[in-house]
Design a protein around this motif. Structure first.
Motif, PDB file in Angstrom:
ATOM      1  N   UNK A 271      33.574   8.982  16.425  1.00 14.56           N
ATOM      2  CA  UNK A 271      32.851   9.339  15.303  1.00 14.56           C
ATOM      3  C   UNK A 271      33.481  10.580  14.535  1.00 14.56           C
ATOM      4  N   UNK A 272      33.797  10.616  13.437  1.00 15.94           N
ATOM      5  CA  UNK A 272      34.256  11.536  12.454  1.00 15.94           C
ATOM      6  C   UNK A 272      33.247  12.839  12.434  1.00 15.94           C
ATOM      7  N   UNK A 273      31.923  12.117  12.585  1.00 23.23           N
ATOM      8  CA  UNK A 273      30.997  13.286  12.218  1.00 23.23           C
ATOM      9  C   UNK A 273      30.835  14.570  13.162  1.00 23.23           C
ATOM     10  N   UNK A 274      31.151  14.229  14.613  1.00 22.02           N
ATOM     11  CA  UNK A 274      31.133  15.432  15.538  1.00 22.02           C
ATOM     12  C   UNK A 274      32.326  15.427  16.269  1.00 22.02           C
ATOM     13  N   UNK A 275      33.492  14.632  16.097  1.00 16.71           N
ATOM     14  CA  UNK A 275      34.530  14.416  16.848  1.00 16.71           C
ATOM     15  C   UNK A 275      34.085  13.561  18.277  1.00 16.71           C
ATOM     16  N   UNK A 276      32.971  12.915  18.259  1.00 12.21           N
ATOM     17  CA  UNK A 276      32.597  12.208  19.466  1.00 12.21           C
ATOM     18  C   UNK A 276      33.419  11.166  19.981  1.00 12.21           C
ATOM     19  N   UNK A 277      33.433  10.821  21.241  1.00 13.46           N
ATOM     20  CA  UNK A 277      34.016   9.583  21.807  1.00 13.46           C
ATOM     21  C   UNK A 277      32.706   9.159  22.608  1.00 13.46           C
ATOM     22  N   UNK A 278      32.834   7.484  22.229  1.00  9.98           N
ATOM     23  CA  UNK A 278      31.666   6.855  23.041  1.00  9.98           C
ATOM     24  C   UNK A 278      32.104   5.919  23.708  1.00  9.98           C
ATOM     25  N   UNK A 279      31.396   5.442  24.776  1.00 16.69           N
ATOM     26  CA  UNK A 279      31.636   4.215  25.629  1.00 16.69           C
ATOM     27  C   UNK A 279      30.217   3.189  25.527  1.00 16.69           C
ATOM     28  N   UNK A 280      30.867   1.972  25.502  1.00 18.94           N
ATOM     29  CA  UNK A 280      29.555   0.893  25.789  1.00 18.94           C
ATOM     30  C   UNK A 280      30.211  -0.238  26.827  1.00 18.94           C
ATOM     31  N   UNK A 281      29.315  -0.999  27.400  1.00 20.58           N
ATOM     32  CA  UNK A 281      29.762  -1.930  28.239  1.00 20.58           C
ATOM     33  C   UNK A 281      29.846  -3.356  27.248  1.00 20.58           C
ATOM     34  N   UNK A 282      30.787  -3.804  27.042  1.00 21.47           N
ATOM     35  CA  UNK A 282      30.669  -5.290  26.467  1.00 21.47           C
ATOM     36  C   UNK A 282      29.620  -6.189  27.042  1.00 21.47           C
ATOM     37  N   UNK A 283      29.924  -6.201  28.137  1.00 22.55           N
ATOM     38  CA  UNK A 283      28.890  -7.238  29.073  1.00 22.55           C
ATOM     39  C   UNK A 283      27.482  -7.093  28.673  1.00 22.55           C
ATOM     40  N   UNK A 284      27.179  -5.990  28.188  1.00 17.51           N
ATOM     41  CA  UNK A 284      25.718  -5.695  28.055  1.00 17.51           C
ATOM     42  C   UNK A 284      25.319  -6.455  26.664  1.00 17.51           C
ATOM     43  N   UNK A 285      26.486  -6.301  25.705  1.00 14.17           N
ATOM     44  CA  UNK A 285      26.308  -6.907  24.565  1.00 14.17           C
ATOM     45  C   UNK A 285      26.180  -8.662  24.742  1.00 14.17           C
ATOM     46  N   UNK A 286      27.090  -9.346  25.662  1.00 15.55           N
ATOM     47  CA  UNK A 286      26.698 -10.783  25.845  1.00 15.55           C
ATOM     48  C   UNK A 286      25.586 -11.162  26.573  1.00 15.55           C
ATOM     49  N   UNK A 287      25.113 -10.054  27.650  1.00 13.97           N
ATOM     50  CA  UNK A 287      23.888 -10.370  28.574  1.00 13.97           C
ATOM     51  C   UNK A 287      22.619 -10.266  27.640  1.00 13.97           C
ATOM     52  N   UNK A 288      22.831  -9.563  26.440  1.00 15.00           N
ATOM     53  CA  UNK A 288      21.551  -9.517  25.742  1.00 15.00           C
ATOM     54  C   UNK A 288      21.060 -10.614  24.972  1.00 15.00           C
ATOM     55  N   UNK A 289      21.919 -11.902  25.023  1.00 13.76           N
ATOM     56  CA  UNK A 289      21.775 -12.998  24.541  1.00 13.76           C
ATOM     57  C   UNK A 289      21.086 -14.138  25.403  1.00 13.76           C
ATOM     58  N   UNK A 290      21.240 -13.569  26.937  1.00 14.71           N
ATOM     59  CA  UNK A 290      20.607 -14.445  27.830  1.00 14.71           C
ATOM     60  C   UNK A 290      19.063 -14.187  28.181  1.00 14.71           C
ATOM     61  N   UNK A 291      18.384 -15.027  28.597  1.00 17.44           N
ATOM     62  CA  UNK A 291      17.078 -15.066  28.766  1.00 17.44           C
ATOM     63  C   UNK A 291      16.845 -13.852  30.107  1.00 17.44           C
ATOM     64  N   UNK A 292      15.543 -13.257  30.172  1.00 19.33           N
ATOM     65  CA  UNK A 292      15.484 -12.480  31.325  1.00 19.33           C
ATOM     66  C   UNK A 292      15.109 -13.180  32.301  1.00 19.33           C
ATOM     67  N   UNK A 293      15.263 -12.486  33.314  1.00 15.24           N
ATOM     68  CA  UNK A 293      14.768 -13.245  34.901  1.00 15.24           C
ATOM     69  C   UNK A 293      13.482 -13.680  34.978  1.00 15.24           C
ATOM     70  N   UNK A 294      12.484 -13.190  34.015  1.00 13.70           N
ATOM     71  CA  UNK A 294      11.106 -13.637  33.850  1.00 13.70           C
ATOM     72  C   UNK A 294      10.991 -14.712  32.824  1.00 13.70           C
ATOM     73  N   UNK A 295      12.224 -15.171  32.249  1.00 12.93           N
ATOM     74  CA  UNK A 295      12.278 -16.433  31.401  1.00 12.93           C
ATOM     75  C   UNK A 295      11.962 -15.835  29.829  1.00 12.93           C
ATOM     76  N   UNK A 296      11.803 -14.659  29.576  1.00 14.22           N
ATOM     77  CA  UNK A 296      11.325 -14.292  28.600  1.00 14.22           C
ATOM     78  C   UNK A 296      12.650 -14.224  27.489  1.00 14.22           C
ATOM     79  N   UNK A 297      12.361 -14.339  26.164  1.00 16.01           N
ATOM     80  CA  UNK A 297      13.425 -14.052  24.988  1.00 16.01           C
ATOM     81  C   UNK A 297      14.126 -12.798  25.226  1.00 16.01           C
ATOM     82  N   UNK A 298      15.481 -12.831  25.222  1.00 16.32           N
ATOM     83  CA  UNK A 298      15.984 -11.506  25.230  1.00 16.32           C
ATOM     84  C   UNK A 298      15.696 -10.501  24.093  1.00 16.32           C
ATOM     85  N   UNK A 299      15.827  -9.053  24.295  1.00 16.69           N
ATOM     86  CA  UNK A 299      15.510  -8.263  23.266  1.00 16.69           C
ATOM     87  C   UNK A 299      16.682  -8.293  22.370  1.00 16.69           C
ATOM     88  N   UNK A 300      16.337  -8.328  20.995  1.00 16.54           N
ATOM     89  CA  UNK A 300      17.206  -8.008  20.001  1.00 16.54           C
ATOM     90  C   UNK A 300      18.348  -6.905  20.298  1.00 16.54           C
TER      91      UNK A 300
END
Length: 510
Positions: A271-300
């Motif tokens: 981000x130009x805002x504060x010269x920050x470098x951020x890190x994210x796990x791409x796997x987290x994005x894909x896992x967010x579309x999978x049902x939870x272990x309890x069978x619940x709908x994933x969080x948006x």
């Protein structure tokens, strides 16, 4: 060219001594045939010296034409039995043709029985695009022979699964993606601006499996919840288009670039805002579309910092530092090219934590844009001027020497109008551009020899085509896509050094 010219005269002098019994001052005789008996050397490339031997050439250079491979050669001098000149660019077919027009306008022409073996040299050439006198050529997509546009800053990327496709992300209001198809030699507007909510686009990266394109966008219309990186899914046929799924991956504000770790696959953006470098796990994005272990709908998936989609690693200096991240193919370090402060940082990778660490200056000097410079030197003694996109390229010499790091880092030095590179030892060298000219300009449109003829104007994007061993450069103020590599037969290549007859903007002999 002055050194080459003097060298050619020296060769001529030696040749004259060896042919002392031949009268070289005999004028052209229209009643006698013109002959070509040979030439030396028999092989060479653009701007190499050549001597063509024969008979009845005369002594008036203005009457004589030498073509090699159908291209006009520059003649230095003509004697009755020999002529001296420079090999023209693009003389691929190799026919050696001498033409003399006598005082009555009659043409006398002869073609050598033997062909010249033309060797391609590394040059700067024009792949596509042009600019007319009024800069009114507009935006035209299609064949490389007629297309135009390329008139905004941007970054380039080569498709990892289909390396004949080169993409351009345009950094302007209502930014869009363009495609260059190297196999078909066609350009196209790939994805329209409304796919990215009509915002500035900064660069392109790919997931390690090549299935997804990541596009960074520079915006702050929704505060710290403005999309920073889009994730684009390939169509079933492997293409990208306006039909491709395009979703917000992460959101903060004022993103200047995105990169994917080549080994572990995590995503980095800034981000130009504060010269920050951020890190994210791409796997987290894909896992967010999978049902939870309890069978619940994933969080948006929101992609927001507040929801834990990513985290900040560090700030490079102060607010309003514009930079892009280029990760070394080994994944062991990355360069942070600080566009608006004229220097480049290095950040090393912690393989245990799987994240990059606090950066330090590698080359250049932290300064505002008005205090950039052009100095080839080591480390902080080097001077840059608005360094932009960069790419790591393997150096075969380093491999042969058994070095640990075998990559140079090539980058577009925008307002130095050139392409430069950094060695693993931190030495900055100018690779192409900034050729001398009669009017003193270091910028221009000339193709040709990397340093003695070629010039650019405000380059930003650069990509390396490993398949063809070739660079592609977005030369947006010249409205062109340039290439750096072996001469290409089907491109607009290399104007001849014709004694500056084309005006003040032509490279001078030096």
């Amino acid at each position: 060219m002055k050194g080459a010219f003097i060298g050619l005269l020296a060769i001529a002098a030696v040749s004259c001594k060896s042919d002392e019994k031949v009268d070289t001052t005999v004028p052209f005789d229209p009643t006698r045939p013109v002959t070509v008996t040979g030439f030396t050397p028999e092989s060479g490339g653009y701007q190499d010296q050549i001597i063509v031997k024969g008979s009845n050439f005369g002594t008036d250079k203005s009457m004589v034409s030498l073509k090699i491979g159908g291209k006009q050669a520059v003649l230095v001098s003509v004697m009755s039995d020999k002529m001296y000149g420079f090999v023209p660019s693009g003389a691929f077919s190799g026919e050696v043709e001498v033409t003399i027009i006598d005082k009555d306008g009659k043409v006398h022409s002869v073609v050598s029985d033997k062909k010249f073996n033309y060797e391609r040299k590394s040059v700067v050439g024009t792949l596509c695009g042009y600019q007319n006198e009024n800069d009114s050529q507009g935006e035209v997509w299609g064949s490389f022979d007629i297309c135009s546009g390329f008139n905004s800053e941007g970054c380039m990327a080569i498709d990892p699964l289909y390396p004949d496709r080169v993409y351009i992300a345009y950094d302007r209001g209502e930014g869009f993606l363009a495609q260059l198809d190297l196999e078909k030699r066609e350009s196209s507007r790939l994805m329209s601006s409304n796919k990215f909510q009509n915002q500035r686009l900064r660069n392109i990266a790919f997931s390690n499996d090549g299935k997804y394109m990541l596009v960074s966008t520079d915006r702050a219309d929704n505060g710290t919840k403005s999309t920073s990186v889009w994730i684009v899914t390939r169509n079933a046929d492997g293409t990208f288009s306006d039909k491709s799924s395009c979703q917000s991956l992460v959101a903060y504000k004022q993103c200047n670039g995105v990169a994917v770790h080549p080994v572990n696959g995590e995503v980095y953006f800034n981000s130009y805002e504060g010269g920050q470098l951020f890190r994210m796990n791409l796997d987290d994005y894909f896992k967010s579309f999978e049902p939870t272990e309890e069978g619940e709908e994933p969080k948006e998936w929101t992609g927001y910092l507040d929801d834990g989609a990513f985290r900040e690693l560090f700030k490079i200096q102060d607010p309003s530092y514009e930079f892009q991240t280029t990760i070394h193919p080994s994944g062991k370090y990355a360069y942070l090219t600080v566009i608006n402060r004229n220097y480049i940082l290095r950040t090393d990778y912690d393989e245990v934590k799987k994240e990059f660490t606090t950066p330090y200056t590698v080359v250049g000097f932290n300064s505002d844009l008005s205090h950039g410079g052009w100095v080839d030197a080591v480390g902080t003694n080097a001077r840059l001027s608005r360094p932009y996109q960069g790419v790591f390229v393997k150096n075969p010499e380093y491999e042969a020497e058994g070095r640990e790091d075998v990559y140079d880092f090539y980058f577009a030095d925008c307002t130095n109008f050139c392409i430069r590179y950094i060695t693993p030892d931190g030495l900055v060298r100018t690779y192409a551009g900034r050729a001398p000219s009669t009017n003193g300009n270091i910028w221009g449109t000339e193709d040709g020899d990397l340093r003695q003829a070629a010039r650019f104007r405000d380059v930003t994007g650069i990509a390396y085509d490993e398949k063809r061993d070739m660079f592609y450069v977005l030369d947006h103020n010249n409205r062109r896509i340039r290439y750096i590599g072996k001469e290409m037969e089907n491109s607009i290549v290399v104007p001849d050094p014709d004694d500056n007859e084309n005006g003040d903007d032509t490279p001078e002999e030096n």
